[in-house]
Motif scaffolding. Sequence first.
Motif, PDB file in Angstrom:
ATOM      1  N   ARG A   1      -6.407  -7.745  -0.919  1.00  0.00           N
ATOM      2  CA  ARG A   1      -7.427  -7.430   0.081  1.00  0.00           C
ATOM      3  C   ARG A   1      -8.779  -7.111  -0.551  1.00  0.00           C
ATOM      4  O   ARG A   1      -9.800  -7.150   0.118  1.00  0.00           O
ATOM      5  N   ASP A   2      -8.804  -6.777  -1.829  1.00  0.00           N
ATOM      6  CA  ASP A   2     -10.088  -6.471  -2.474  1.00  0.00           C
ATOM      7  C   ASP A   2     -10.954  -7.701  -2.625  1.00  0.00           C
ATOM      8  O   ASP A   2     -12.156  -7.602  -2.859  1.00  0.00           O
TER       9      ASP A   2
ATOM     10  N   THR B   1      -6.899 -13.792  -0.252  1.00  0.00           N
ATOM     11  CA  THR B   1      -7.348 -12.492   0.263  1.00  0.00           C
ATOM     12  C   THR B   1      -6.275 -11.814   1.102  1.00  0.00           C
ATOM     13  O   THR B   1      -6.285 -10.595   1.235  1.00  0.00           O
TER      14      THR B   1
ATOM     15  N   ASP C   1       0.811  -1.218   0.000  1.00  0.00           N
ATOM     16  CA  ASP C   1       0.000   0.000   0.000  1.00  0.00           C
ATOM     17  C   ASP C   1       0.845   1.269   0.000  1.00  0.00           C
ATOM     18  O   ASP C   1       0.331   2.359   0.076  1.00  0.00           O
TER      19      ASP C   1
END
Lengths: 255, 285
Positions: free
Chosen positions: B189-190, B185, A25
């Motif tokens: 994470r989506d 997952t 991220d």
Amino acid sequence: MTVSSDDLQVSITTKDACVDFPIFDAKSRSLKKTVMGVVGGNIDSGARVPIIEALRGITLQLEHGARVGLVGHNGAGKSTLLRLLAGIYEPTRGTAAIRGRVAPVFDLGVGMDPEISGLDNIMIRGLFLGMTRKQMEQRVDDIADFTELGDFLDMPLRTYSTGMRVRLALGVVTSIDPEILLLDEGIGAVDAAFLEKSRRRLSELVERSGLLVFASHSDEFLRELCDTAIWMEHGQIKQHGAIDDVLRSYKGHAG
Amino acid sequence: MRQVAWSGVATAQRSGRTYGAALDDLRTGWAQRELWAHLGWQDIRQRYRRSVLGPIWISITMAVTAIALGILYAGLFENDLSRQLPNILVGFIIWGFISGCIAEGSEVFIANNGLITHLPAPLSVHVYRLVWRQTLFFAHNLVVYVIMLVVFRQDLHWSSLSAIPAFLLLVVNGLWVALLLGIVTTRFRDMAPIIGSVVQLAFFMTPIVWIYQDFLQSPNPSIAERARLAELNPFLHFVEMLRRPMLGQPQELRYWIVVLVITVVGWALALSTLRRYRARVSYWV
């Protein structure tokens, strides 16, 4: 250096082990070049996903009886190294072979459930540390004695103060028979009298264990429990030798 | 005498991206059943701690939903309540297990990130714990099923015992589903919200509140035609395989064949994923 073929020998052997964390991220734009600071590992943004090189080129041979202290700045890789030695992180490059039952004591709070009683928590923590139910049932009285929590052991953990939780966790951790004991610092927040008592138990635990690696910022504690030490910096082993030598050069470097 | 039946040893002994290491993970995880069995029980007790009725709430919630929907759909489809209600109830109990394994399976490693990064245990421990917990939920719901059998007598006979291997097959499938979805997952994470919506959609597409055979035999040919499409839904086969014996209806071989094929393919997929990405999960959580 020969690796013992005897399977029963407790040992940790790593060769050129690296631990690279992908940071999915992170905005790779803000990490255009490799940043090298005092704190933390190296950040390599050349790859598609930014990677933090938490450990690099770790080559270690620890045998039964080793008592190793870990020193280094925050973020130098002490905790990551402990997790590598525990087998939690398998090296992304290089190899690591761990022989023996590992008991990692990194965070006293992990695996503790606030809604269940102290006694239940003792059982669960023990099972997580590799004990069987029977072994834990034998130890429960000893642990209860040590924690001095009395009737509180039947209360849910959420009613405990921080200090009481530490007592409980330390009680369980110091009651087990580990072959490889990995201790991370931060076993604080207990009153002085209790600390003296837990020190004795901790040293007994260390004596029982086949192999100890202990990360701490306390020279006194390190000298008490360890005979050799590793100085970590930027995710690499900077020095590995007798505890006094390593502490001296580490302190000299810091000062 | 050191036993290999411990987490730290075996996971570390065979590491790397091999099938041996993947199978070791499953094997040593199974050896730690004292741990995950205890944790699974704890999860259930925990959810209903401080409530007077405790885990009985699982059964009550199930009964209330099934009865309400049973009455509603019996009216809508103009079916007999004694036929509609058992269908819905058993369908719900089975669907609860299936959707639990999928929905919670997609978060099995994310939810346990504290344990994964602090204690060296095989990944499969978390999966076994989850499926065991779902099995316990299922067992609680069987209480409602037994009460239903008293109220609406079903035509059970010896062949109804095939419900036992059918449920075991469901468990075996729950394991690979949680393992595979858990790993995927954790990296992407989506996937978790996507899986959530798919499960919700699947609930309506699967004959749980509606009765598949009724539509097949519908006098309206276009409805009968469309109902046949439901055969493409894999969940239909899982639900029917277990529901039919539980309601004393004759088994049909094709459900078992479809489920067995899915079991084999699913495990092959889960094992190859476990082989490649087992060691990465602790980095990803």
